[in-house]
Structures are given as C-alpha cells and as structure tokens.
Design an enzyme around this catalytic site. Structure first.
Site, PDB file in Angstrom:
ATOM      1  N   SER A   1       5.059   7.713   9.979  1.00  0.00           N
ATOM      2  CA  SER A   1       5.168   8.519  11.197  1.00  0.00           C
ATOM      3  C   SER A   1       4.952   7.661  12.448  1.00  0.00           C
ATOM      4  O   SER A   1       4.289   6.613  12.399  1.00  0.00           O
ATOM      5  CB  SER A   1       4.120   9.630  11.157  1.00  0.00           C
ATOM      6  OG  SER A   1       2.840   9.050  11.066  1.00  0.00           O
TER       7      SER A   1
ATOM      8  N   GLU B   1       9.114   1.217  11.143  1.00  0.00           N
ATOM      9  CA  GLU B   1      10.228   2.146  10.916  1.00  0.00           C
ATOM     10  C   GLU B   1       9.608   3.539  10.982  1.00  0.00           C
ATOM     11  O   GLU B   1       8.859   3.922  10.082  1.00  0.00           O
ATOM     12  CB  GLU B   1      10.837   1.940   9.525  1.00  0.00           C
ATOM     13  CG  GLU B   1      11.382   0.558   9.272  1.00  0.00           C
ATOM     14  CD  GLU B   1      12.730   0.315   9.905  1.00  0.00           C
ATOM     15  OE1 GLU B   1      13.259   1.240  10.561  1.00  0.00           O
ATOM     16  OE2 GLU B   1      13.245  -0.788   9.759  1.00  0.00           O
TER      17      GLU B   1
ATOM     18  N   GLU C   1       9.489  16.337  14.936  1.00  0.00           N
ATOM     19  CA  GLU C   1       9.953  16.064  13.580  1.00  0.00           C
ATOM     20  C   GLU C   1       9.290  17.054  12.619  1.00  0.00           C
ATOM     21  O   GLU C   1       8.073  17.087  12.503  1.00  0.00           O
ATOM     22  CB  GLU C   1       9.572  14.631  13.205  1.00  0.00           C
ATOM     23  CG  GLU C   1      10.209  14.180  11.931  1.00  0.00           C
ATOM     24  CD  GLU C   1       9.863  12.741  11.583  1.00  0.00           C
ATOM     25  OE1 GLU C   1       8.693  12.355  11.758  1.00  0.00           O
ATOM     26  OE2 GLU C   1      10.768  12.020  11.125  1.00  0.00           O
TER      27      GLU C   1
ATOM     28  N   CYS D   1      13.724  10.345   7.112  1.00  0.00           N
ATOM     29  CA  CYS D   1      13.417  10.033   8.511  1.00  0.00           C
ATOM     30  C   CYS D   1      14.622  10.220   9.424  1.00  0.00           C
ATOM     31  O   CYS D   1      14.484  10.633  10.558  1.00  0.00           O
ATOM     32  CB  CYS D   1      12.895   8.614   8.612  1.00  0.00           C
ATOM     33  SG  CYS D   1      13.921   7.473   7.701  1.00  0.00           S
TER      34      CYS D   1
ATOM     35  N   LYS E   1       0.873  -1.183   0.000  1.00  0.00           N
ATOM     36  CA  LYS E   1       0.000   0.000   0.000  1.00  0.00           C
ATOM     37  C   LYS E   1       0.903   1.223   0.000  1.00  0.00           C
ATOM     38  O   LYS E   1       1.424   1.637   1.032  1.00  0.00           O
ATOM     39  CB  LYS E   1      -0.874  -0.020   1.257  1.00  0.00           C
ATOM     40  CG  LYS E   1      -2.195   0.705   1.133  1.00  0.00           C
ATOM     41  CD  LYS E   1      -2.112   2.184   0.844  1.00  0.00           C
ATOM     42  CE  LYS E   1      -2.010   3.066   2.062  1.00  0.00           C
ATOM     43  NZ  LYS E   1      -1.840   4.505   1.684  1.00  0.00           N
TER      44      LYS E   1
HETATM   45  P1  NAD Z   1       2.328   8.652   7.475  1.00  0.00           P
HETATM   46  O1  NAD Z   1       2.517   7.922   8.745  1.00  0.00           O
HETATM   47  O2  NAD Z   1       1.353   9.760   7.439  1.00  0.00           O
HETATM   48  O3  NAD Z   1       1.876   7.666   6.303  1.00  0.00           O
HETATM   49  C1  NAD Z   1       2.595   6.494   6.013  1.00  0.00           C
HETATM   50  C2  NAD Z   1       1.653   5.483   5.401  1.00  0.00           C
HETATM   51  O4  NAD Z   1       0.638   5.151   6.352  1.00  0.00           O
HETATM   52  C3  NAD Z   1       0.926   5.976   4.146  1.00  0.00           C
HETATM   53  O5  NAD Z   1       0.852   4.915   3.217  1.00  0.00           O
HETATM   54  C4  NAD Z   1      -0.457   6.325   4.672  1.00  0.00           C
HETATM   55  O6  NAD Z   1      -1.468   6.190   3.704  1.00  0.00           O
HETATM   56  C5  NAD Z   1      -0.642   5.293   5.771  1.00  0.00           C
HETATM   57  N1  NAD Z   1      -1.572   5.722   6.819  1.00  0.00           N
HETATM   58  C6  NAD Z   1      -1.845   6.986   7.224  1.00  0.00           C
HETATM   59  N2  NAD Z   1      -2.777   6.980   8.201  1.00  0.00           N
HETATM   60  C7  NAD Z   1      -3.118   5.685   8.411  1.00  0.00           C
HETATM   61  C8  NAD Z   1      -4.032   5.033   9.293  1.00  0.00           C
HETATM   62  N3  NAD Z   1      -4.790   5.716  10.146  1.00  0.00           N
HETATM   63  N4  NAD Z   1      -4.106   3.680   9.244  1.00  0.00           N
HETATM   64  C9  NAD Z   1      -3.341   2.976   8.379  1.00  0.00           C
HETATM   65  N5  NAD Z   1      -2.475   3.526   7.517  1.00  0.00           N
HETATM   66  C10 NAD Z   1      -2.349   4.872   7.538  1.00  0.00           C
HETATM   67  O7  NAD Z   1       3.789   9.109   7.054  1.00  0.00           O
HETATM   68  P2  NAD Z   1       4.213   9.970   5.803  1.00  0.00           P
HETATM   69  O8  NAD Z   1       3.775  11.372   6.041  1.00  0.00           O
HETATM   70  O9  NAD Z   1       3.800   9.280   4.548  1.00  0.00           O
HETATM   71  O10 NAD Z   1       5.816   9.868   5.890  1.00  0.00           O
HETATM   72  C11 NAD Z   1       6.565  10.650   6.741  1.00  0.00           C
HETATM   73  C12 NAD Z   1       6.899   9.906   8.026  1.00  0.00           C
HETATM   74  O11 NAD Z   1       7.522   8.663   7.735  1.00  0.00           O
HETATM   75  C13 NAD Z   1       7.892  10.661   8.860  1.00  0.00           C
HETATM   76  O12 NAD Z   1       7.491  10.619  10.201  1.00  0.00           O
HETATM   77  C14 NAD Z   1       9.183   9.893   8.660  1.00  0.00           C
HETATM   78  O13 NAD Z   1      10.124  10.044   9.682  1.00  0.00           O
HETATM   79  C15 NAD Z   1       8.695   8.497   8.527  1.00  0.00           C
HETATM   80  N6  NAD Z   1       9.683   7.658   7.840  1.00  0.00           N
HETATM   81  C16 NAD Z   1      10.410   6.743   8.560  1.00  0.00           C
HETATM   82  C17 NAD Z   1      11.378   5.970   7.944  1.00  0.00           C
HETATM   83  C18 NAD Z   1      12.194   4.957   8.713  1.00  0.00           C
HETATM   84  O14 NAD Z   1      12.761   4.066   8.088  1.00  0.00           O
HETATM   85  N7  NAD Z   1      12.236   5.018  10.030  1.00  0.00           N
HETATM   86  C19 NAD Z   1      11.611   6.110   6.586  1.00  0.00           C
HETATM   87  C20 NAD Z   1      10.868   7.045   5.871  1.00  0.00           C
HETATM   88  C21 NAD Z   1       9.897   7.813   6.524  1.00  0.00           C
END
Ligand code: NAD
Length: 498
Positions: free
Chosen positions: A246, A268, A402, A303, A192
């Site tokens: 996140s 992650e 962040e 991240c 997804k």
């Molecule tokens: P996000 O958490 O908003 O979304 C990530 C994914 O989760 C998307 O596919 C989104 O559609 C899905 N999602 C959102 N709400 C959901 C819910 N209620 N239930 C199920 N799925 C849901 O994150 P983002 O804005 O896409 O990415 C940025 C974040 O990702 C930052 O916090 C960053 O630090 C983190 N990140 C971490 C790593 C790592 O390896 N630690 C790598 C890249 C990004």
C-alpha cells in the site's frame, strides 16, 4: 500447464499437513528465535492451515548477517555468469515440477481459484525466473567515449544485501520479479512475505537452494509488518529495499531509509486505474469483457485493477449492461474447483473493508447496478461477487480511494477533455486504459494519461519484457524488463590512465 486434478483431488491434498512452516535462513528451516508462531488461515472456510514461525527483530538480524556474509564471500556474486544462469534455469524447471504444490499453497493462503494459481501465478513465477536467468550472461558493460589517453569502463555491480517486502495478492509473481532481478544482479536477499500468505515463499526458496543457489543467498523471514518489515527497512546492512504494497506503508520505507543508512528504496504501490471509454470505442463487447475481467479477476485484489469506468454518456447504459453480463460469468466459487473463476477476499479485515466501501458508496449517492452483497459458495468462506456502481461522481470516496475488492464504479462524462481530467485527477498513476478507434486520438490521449502503463483498446496485457510501476503515489522504480535490473545494481566507473 495441464490440469487433470479434480475438486476432490485438490480438497484431499489440502487436507494434508503443510510441510514447510519455519523460517528459511542460511539454507535451513529454523524456528523463530522467540519460538513464537502465528496462525495461517484459509479464507475458503476460515480453517487454520498451519502454525507458521513468527520472525522478529532477532531473526531478521540473523538473516541479514547471513546474507551479508554470503555476499562478501562471493559465493553467488562472483560465480561465473554462465553458472549462475544455469542454476536459475534449473530453479525455473524445479518450480514447474513442483507447480501443483506451489499452486495449492497459493490458493489456500490467498483464496485464489486453483486454476489461476496453477496457470497464472506459478506459471508466471517460473517464466520470470527463467527470463531473469537468461539476462545474466547477456548484459554487457560499456566503454566511455573519453580522450584516448585513458579508458573508462562502466560496469554494473550488485548492491549487496537486498530486502524485499511483498503483499498477499500475487505472492509468487511479485516475489519472482524481485528475487529474480536481485539474484540476476548478483545480490543476496531476504524476502518478507505478507502475513496473510507466508507459505509459498518457503517452497520457492527451498527450490532455489535445491537448484544450486548457495545457502544463505536467498532467505525467507515470515512475520508481521512493523516488526519484520520495519527491521529490514531500518537495517544498516541492507543496501536496497524493494517494496510492493500500500501507498501508506510504502511511505514508511522512505522514512526508515532516511532514519538509517539512506538505502535505495523502490516502491510499487496502490492504484485506481481508469478506463477512458470514448463514444467511438471500436468494439463495446471487447471493452466490456476487458473491463469486467480487469476489475473482477483475483476478486479485484490487483493493484492496477481497472476500478473506474470513465465513459461517454452516449454509450454508458449499453456498456454497463454488457459489463454486467460478463460479470455473471465471473461469479465466486469453491477455490479448489478447477472451473471456478473468482475466489475469496484474502482475509476478514479486507472483507470488512470492501463491504464498508460498498456501504460508503451507497451513502454517497452512488447506486448499485450489480452485486453488493456477500455470497458463500463454501461454508465459512469470505466471498464478494462482482459489484458495479452507477452514478459515481468525481470526488466520491469510492472514486478516489483504493477499495481492493471486486468493485467497479461508472463515471459518466460528456467530453474527452472531461474524461482525461477525471482519469488523471487521482493521487495514483499505476495504469490507465483508453478505448477509441481514432489512431491520432489514441496517441494524443495516451500521452496525456499520467500512468506507468497505458493500454489502448485492450487491458492488462503484460509481459516480463515490459516495465511495470507507477507515476505519482503509485510508486518509484520498476519491476520487470531489463530496466528492473538497474534497481538492483550500482553503476561503477573505472578510469584507467594509459
Ligand atoms: P500492505 O502495505 O499492508 O503490506 C505489504 C507488506 O508490507 C506486507 O508484507 C506487510 O507485512 C508489510 N508491512 C505492513 N506494515 C508495515 C510496516 N509498518 N513496516 C514495514 N512493513 C510493513 O499491503 P497489502 O495489504 O499486503 O497489499 C495490498 C496493497 O498492495 C494495495 O495497496 C495494492 O495496490 C498494493 N500492491 C501494489 C502493487 C504494485 O505493483 N504497484 C502490486 C500488488 C499490490
């Protein structure tokens, strides 16, 4: 990868109709059951790239049923290891052959500079799939040292159906870590992508099937988080859920698992990486370059971006000046221009969020040393230049939270102990960096820093051979390296009485 295309070439190609916009289930492109679509927007100019099929509960259920059927039929999980390896090697080759198309999709969706998409994102994606392919016929089981009247085999078996929910900042790289490890482990998978970056995954998956991954083993369902991601997270037939995103959303997946089938979950999550720069930093020019690129690369949407510079007061002014000079070489430009070093912010919501944090920093009493105001190298594009805050104090929101944009904060300290305390005083623990010429100090402080990766006198060096993941609220589980395969397999003991 050689890149002979010009800005005009990329712009022309970007104007062509996007070929794949539907869901990819059971080896075929299909509309969402509801027939609904959503707009995919290009942050370079705000234009609509395509209408993308919007998956929902029914589509996820269908993809899971298909993945379960293929897993139980053994079309992939029971294929001979050598054959599975060869299929994945061919897939890596097809990714390289289709690099330009994949790179352009990544740039159009995420606002990355085209050269980064081509030379970093797509190149890493192909290398990752190749590396996981190579593991398939090299991982052996074990025989336990038990009394000689018995023999106990310890083997790794696939978990079954894997769901992967990924973010928009490195769609192909992060997907290749998860899909590569899951398929190497013999599982079937539903990916997804984030709603901001739905397109590259569709070609990535089609290439897998063209290489010989049996239809239905790797499926892609685009759609929104709570509906699509939530359904995968709560599904009774999903055995493992791999998430990157996140911290806030990551916690939902623990809840989803608890409320459904106690599926395995790996997370992650976010980060707030500190650079601890001691007064005996061996080379301030190298440190400045690593600090600037380490926070401004990908417009800060990384991240483990090194967003906090925890620096000895004796060298702060000199280092800040050097970081500023490097940052002037990382200014935003047209994402289709091969010489551009920094692209856009991914979408309007994220753009507003970063600007809000720049305002919060000023209101909290930090001062802007560099940047801070949006620029617009392409009309309608959402770009924020490298921004550096000085006089950042521990506990300020810009020091704790962040931001996920090109914003660095400098925190001045007067002792090593204070530096380590501030570096560790965070809910996150994804990465940390340390700059010192003293070898003993390097080992001692590297051990004290609470993070999944500690870099010493360098930053953001990485390899598919090293594990990546976080301490504390930066997550659980690891991507990359052979350790990641542990997250997609179950250990089985077979005890035989002789
Ligand atoms: P996000 O958490 O908003 O979304 C990530 C994914 O989760 C998307 O596919 C989104 O559609 C899905 N999602 C959102 N709400 C959901 C819910 N209620 N239930 C199920 N799925 C849901 O994150 P983002 O804005 O896409 O990415 C940025 C974040 O990702 C930052 O916090 C960053 O630090 C983190 N990140 C971490 C790593 C790592 O390896 N630690 C790598 C890249 C990004």
């Amino acid at each position: 990868m050689a890149n002979a295309l010009t800005t005009a070439d990329w712009t022309k190609r970007a104007g062509q109709k996007v070929a794949r916009t539907q869901l990819f289930i059971d080896g075929k492109f299909v509309d969402a059951a509801s027939g609904k679509t959503f707009e995919s927007i290009n942050p370079r100019d705000g234009s609509v790239i395509a209408q993308v099929a919007e998956g929902d509960v029914e589509d996820v259920n269908r993809a899971v049923a298909v993945a379960k059927r293929t897993f139980e039929a053994g079309v992939w999980s029971e294929m001979a290891p050598l054959d599975r390896k060869n299929v994945m090697l061919k897939w890596a080759q097809l990714i390289r052959e289709n690099a330009e198309e994949l790179a352009l999709l990544e740039t159009m969706n995420c606002g990355k500079p085209i050269s980064d998409s081509l030379n970093v994102d797509v190149a890493s994606c192909a290398n990752n799939i190749q590396w996981y392919a190579e593991t398939i016929d090299k991982l052996y089981g074990e025989i336990a040292p038990i009394p000689r009247d018995s023999i106990a085999l310890i083997e790794r078996e696939p978990m079954g159906v894997v769901g992967a929910v990924v973010p928009w900042n490195y769609p192909l790289i992060i997907s290749s870590w998860k899909v590569g490890a899951a398929l190497a482990g013999g599982n079937s998978i539903i990916l997804k992508p984030a709603e901001q970056s739905p397109l590259s995954a569709l070609l990535f998956a089609e290439l897998a099937v063209r290489a010989g991954v049996p239809e239905g083993v790797f499926n892609v369902v685009n759609g929104f988080g709570p509906s699509c991601g939530g359904t995968l997270g709560k599904h009774m037939d999903v055995n493992k859920l791999a998430f990157t995103g996140s911290t806030e959303v990551g916690k939902y997946f623990l809840k989803y698992a608890a409320e459904s089938n106690a599926k395995a979950v790996s997370l992650e999550l976010g980060g707030k990486t500190p650079h601890v720069v001691l007064s005996d930093c061996p080379d301030l020019d190298s440190a400045a370059s690593a600090i600037a690129w380490g926070v401004f690369y990908n417009a800060g949407q990384t991240c483990h971006a090194g967003t906090r510079m925890v620096v000895d007061q004796k060298i702060e002014d000199e280092l800040l000046e050097k970081v500023r000079k490097v940052s002037e070489t990382i200014m935003p430009g047209d994402t289709y221009d091969p010489s551009t070093a920094m692209g856009t912010i991914v979408d309007r919501a994220q753009f507003d969020r970063v600007n809000e944090y720049i305002g919060i920093g000023q209101a909290e009493g930090a001062t802007i040393h560099t940047g801070g105001k949006p620029v617009e190298p392409t009309k309608g594009g959402i770009y924020i230049p490298p921004t550096i805050f000085q006089n950042v104090k521990p506990g300020m929101r810009i020091e704790k939270e962040e931001i996920f944009g090109p914003v660095l904060g400098s925190i001045r300290v007067s002792s090593e102990e204070e530096a380590v305390r501030i570096a560790n005083d965070s809910q996150y623990g994804l990465g940390a960096a340390l700059w010192t010429r003293d070898v003993s100090k390097a080992h001692k402080i590297a051990r004290q820093l609470r993070a999944g990766t500690v870099w010493v006198n360098t930053f953001d060096r990485s390899s598919i051979t090293t594990p990546f993941g976080g301490f504390k609220q930066s997550g659980t589980g690891r991507d990359r390296s052979l350790h990641s395969i542990e997250g997609y397999t179950n250990l089985k003991t077979t005890w035989i009485q002789l």
